[in-house]
Scaffold this motif. Structure first.
Motif, PDB file in Angstrom:
ATOM      1  N   ILE A  20       0.769  -1.373   0.025  1.00  0.00           N
ATOM      2  CA  ILE A  20      -0.153   0.227  -0.114  1.00  0.00           C
ATOM      3  C   ILE A  20       0.536   1.006   0.140  1.00  0.00           C
ATOM      4  N   THR A  21       2.211   1.189   0.852  1.00  0.00           N
ATOM      5  CA  THR A  21       2.866   2.382   0.398  1.00  0.00           C
ATOM      6  C   THR A  21       3.744   2.544  -0.741  1.00  0.00           C
ATOM      7  N   ALA A  22       4.013   1.760  -1.154  1.00  0.00           N
ATOM      8  CA  ALA A  22       5.000   1.888  -2.726  1.00  0.00           C
ATOM      9  C   ALA A  22       3.501   2.077  -3.360  1.00  0.00           C
ATOM     10  N   ARG A  23       2.114   1.731  -3.635  1.00  0.00           N
ATOM     11  CA  ARG A  23       2.143   2.519  -4.040  1.00  0.00           C
ATOM     12  C   ARG A  23       1.214   4.081  -4.009  1.00  0.00           C
ATOM     13  N   ARG A  24       1.005   4.529  -2.844  1.00  0.00           N
ATOM     14  CA  ARG A  24       1.398   6.241  -2.375  1.00  0.00           C
ATOM     15  C   ARG A  24       2.177   6.045  -2.957  1.00  0.00           C
ATOM     16  N   HIS A  25       3.578   6.399  -2.694  1.00  0.00           N
ATOM     17  CA  HIS A  25       4.743   6.654  -3.231  1.00  0.00           C
ATOM     18  C   HIS A  25       5.019   6.782  -4.595  1.00  0.00           C
ATOM     19  N   TYR A  26       4.361   5.321  -5.182  1.00  0.00           N
ATOM     20  CA  TYR A  26       5.179   5.222  -6.785  1.00  0.00           C
ATOM     21  C   TYR A  26       4.100   4.595  -7.610  1.00  0.00           C
ATOM     22  N   SER A  70      -4.243  -1.325  -6.449  1.00  0.00           N
ATOM     23  CA  SER A  70      -3.868  -2.492  -7.516  1.00  0.00           C
ATOM     24  C   SER A  70      -2.787  -3.047  -7.512  1.00  0.00           C
ATOM     25  N   ALA A  71      -2.728  -3.644  -6.381  1.00  0.00           N
ATOM     26  CA  ALA A  71      -1.018  -4.441  -6.496  1.00  0.00           C
ATOM     27  C   ALA A  71      -1.660  -6.230  -6.654  1.00  0.00           C
ATOM     28  N   GLU A  72      -1.164  -7.240  -7.243  1.00  0.00           N
ATOM     29  CA  GLU A  72      -1.428  -8.242  -7.683  1.00  0.00           C
ATOM     30  C   GLU A  72      -1.141  -9.569  -6.164  1.00  0.00           C
ATOM     31  N   ALA A 298       6.213  -4.126  12.764  1.00  0.00           N
ATOM     32  CA  ALA A 298       6.735  -4.468  11.678  1.00  0.00           C
ATOM     33  C   ALA A 298       6.161  -3.463  10.392  1.00  0.00           C
ATOM     34  N   THR A 299       5.054  -3.273  10.961  1.00  0.00           N
ATOM     35  CA  THR A 299       3.927  -2.599   9.858  1.00  0.00           C
ATOM     36  C   THR A 299       4.960  -1.290   9.632  1.00  0.00           C
ATOM     37  N   ALA A 300       5.607  -0.252  10.839  1.00  0.00           N
ATOM     38  CA  ALA A 300       6.185   0.823  10.252  1.00  0.00           C
ATOM     39  C   ALA A 300       7.444   1.012   9.835  1.00  0.00           C
ATOM     40  N   GLU A 301       8.064  -0.258   9.879  1.00  0.00           N
ATOM     41  CA  GLU A 301       9.364  -0.678   9.185  1.00  0.00           C
ATOM     42  C   GLU A 301       8.646  -0.864   7.142  1.00  0.00           C
ATOM     43  N   ALA A 302       8.010  -1.502   6.872  1.00  0.00           N
ATOM     44  CA  ALA A 302       7.131  -1.605   5.910  1.00  0.00           C
ATOM     45  C   ALA A 302       7.032  -0.772   5.178  1.00  0.00           C
ATOM     46  N   ARG A 303       5.967   0.833   5.981  1.00  0.00           N
ATOM     47  CA  ARG A 303       5.813   1.720   5.257  1.00  0.00           C
ATOM     48  C   ARG A 303       7.306   2.472   4.757  1.00  0.00           C
TER      49      ARG A 303
END
Ligand SMILES: Cc1cc2nc3c(=O)[nH]c(=O)nc-3n(C[C@H](O)[C@H](O)[C@H](O)COP(=O)(O)OP(=O)(O)OC[C@H]3O[C@@H](n4cnc5c(N)ncnc54)[C@H](O)[C@@H]3O)c2cc1C
Length: 446
Positions: A20-26, A70-72, A298-303
């Motif tokens: 979700i973070t990657a989608r927001r940033h890229y 939009s993540a498969e 875990a989620t903070a690191e993933a963000r």
């Protein structure tokens, strides 16, 4: 061969947050999440399957959130990473090319070397729906359950098992108190009292010597010779990072067994990031490796990882470790470090405590006393830890303490900070626990 800009291995708490973070940033990047199971449980919700929810199907990660971003989602197990070719291979025979890879392969439960631990009906808590269905069915037919390990998972499982047909539940903990690895002693005692008031037997300073039975478990033998009847044994000993894939790919591994990462969550390969339980953690306060594996971390690191794929946008300050739980009617939590950890780390500290009911006036229905203890560095007077116990608002109060720690606020700033209060929602502004605990610490420091 399939190619994506970002491939995330693992589709639980960290995998979802990274996608979700990657989608927001890229927004233009192609993102895929590969996960070995069709459905995965909400990890922190697992204990509530057994009493409150009654079904694994009511505790599943919300997969539509990936499609919405939009993540498969690919269901397959990754068996190898070719870092030269920038591909992963899978059990299902696929080869997938990536520009950037995030490993969120999580953790596995620790299985202690107790003789008989491999008998039927002995259950480490695995994050696997089919396995948890089997545990639920076993518990439905059981009368006596022994839980080995008095940490959060053991206590939450005990509380929930008791709700399931009033099972006879015993907890065996080797330390003098349950939760002692996290909380200070007085809070541990309150949690034990809450368990005992629900009819749960708490055996502390005791170890399980062996698990006995004919094929299936029948009883647990303790170090004092006592035998606890058991139709099922649940192991709540802890978890260890699942870094096997990273190890096989030649990535550096840290001293606690997690994938070594820098503050940007980048591994020893600049095209591969790691986040969540599989990644090595550093303590915010000491800079030393930390073993606390939590969904919040875990989620903070993933963000952080998801934002840093193509340029470094975020950095981790280290692991604060924010725990909270609810045992019976008692909510309790800790952010940062407790008194014992501060003492062991040689940190000069000062404590302030305050208690007030969480409504005002206290005669309002549902008012519950809530106690807060704050720990400050003695010389800089910055907040390094806080415990709270009482009503349900403790969950968010501990989060607020975590924010104050990260902002490095001093006792004086906390004693004068402006909070919102309401009779039905909070303690009175006069008795507000955080402010008064800071004042009490200041009085001792000056
Ligand atoms: C019973 C229980 C209660 C908990 N309660 C709390 C709580 O209240 N609060 C809290 O903060 N933390 C809690 N935790 C801890 C929390 O669950 C973990 O910190 C969190 O699950 C970590 O998320 P993760 O995504 O890093 O790893 P995991 O949840 O372990 O997920 C790893 C994912 O990777 C997949 N995977 C692994 N290897 C491969 C491979 N080779 N190919 C494809 N997929 C792979 C797995 O199948 C899984 O989908 C609890 C844990 C348990 C067990």
């Amino acid at each position: 061969m399939k190619n994506v800009d970002l491939l995330i291995v693992g589709g639980s708490a960290a995998g979802f947050s990274a996608a979700i973070t990657a989608r927001r940033h890229y927004p233009d990047a192609t993102v895929a999440v590969i996960r070995q199971e069709t459905k995965t449980p909400v990890p922190c919700g697992i204990p509530y399957i057994f009493g409150t929810l009654g079904s694994t199907q009511k505790n599943l990660m919300p997969d539509p959130a990936l499609a919405k971003n939009s993540a498969e989602l690919i269901v397959d197990r990754v068996t190898g990473i070719d870092r030269e070719a920038k591909t992963v291979s899978t059990e299902g025979g696929q080869t997938i090319g990536y520009e950037k890879l995030i490993l969120t392969t999580g953790s596995e439960p620790v299985v202690p070397p107790i003789p008989g631990v491999d008998r039927d009906n002995v259950f480490p808590i695995k994050k696997d729906v089919g396995y948890l269905d089997h545990l639920l069915e076993t518990l439905k037919d059981a009368q006596d359950v022994v839980i080995i390990g008095g940490g959060f998972i053991g206590l939450e499982m005990a509380d929930e098992c008791r709700k399931l047909n009033g099972l006879n539940v015993s907890i065996v903990e080797m330390l003098p108190h349950c939760l002692l690895a996290v909380f200070d002693q007085e809070l541990c005692i309150r949690a034990e009292e809450a368990l005992e008031s629900k009819g749960i037997r708490v055996l502390t300073s005791r170890t399980a010597k062996s698990i006995q039975g004919n094929g299936k478990v029948e009883y647990v033998e303790l170090d004092n010779g006592e035998r606890l009847k058991a139709d099922a044994v649940i192991l709540g000993i802890g978890a260890r990072p699942n870094a096997e894939l990273a190890k096989q790919a030649g990535l550096s591994i840290g001293s606690t067994g997690g994938v070594e990462v820098d503050r940007h969550m980048m591994t020893s390969d600049p095209d591969i990031f790691a986040a969540g339980d599989c990644a090595e953690k550093v303590c915010f306060f000491t800079g030393k490796p930390s073993r606390a594996l939590l969904a919040s971390v875990a989620t903070a690191e993933a963000r952080i990882a998801g934002a840093n794929l193509f340029e470094m946008r975020r950095a981790s300050k280290g692991s604060i470790s924010v725990f909270s739980t609810k045992i019976g009617d008692l909510a309790c939590g800790l952010a940062g470090i407790g008194e014992k950890t501060a003492r062991d780390a040689g940190i000069a500290y000062m404590v302030g405590e305050a208690e007030a009911v969480d409504r005002h006036p206290g005669s309002l229905p549902g008012a519950k006393p809530t106690r807060v203890k704050l720990i400050f560095r003695k010389y800089s007077e910055t907040l390094i830890g806080g415990e709270a116990c009482g009503g349900d608002e403790v969950g968010e109060m501990v989060n607020l303490i975590a924010a104050l720690i990260q902002a490095e606020m001093t006792a004086d700033e906390i004693a004068t900070f402006q909070m919102g209060t309401h009779p039905l929602l909070t303690a009175s502004p006069v008795a507000y626990q955080l402010v008064n605990a800071a004042e009490m610490a200041l009085a001792k420091m000056r």
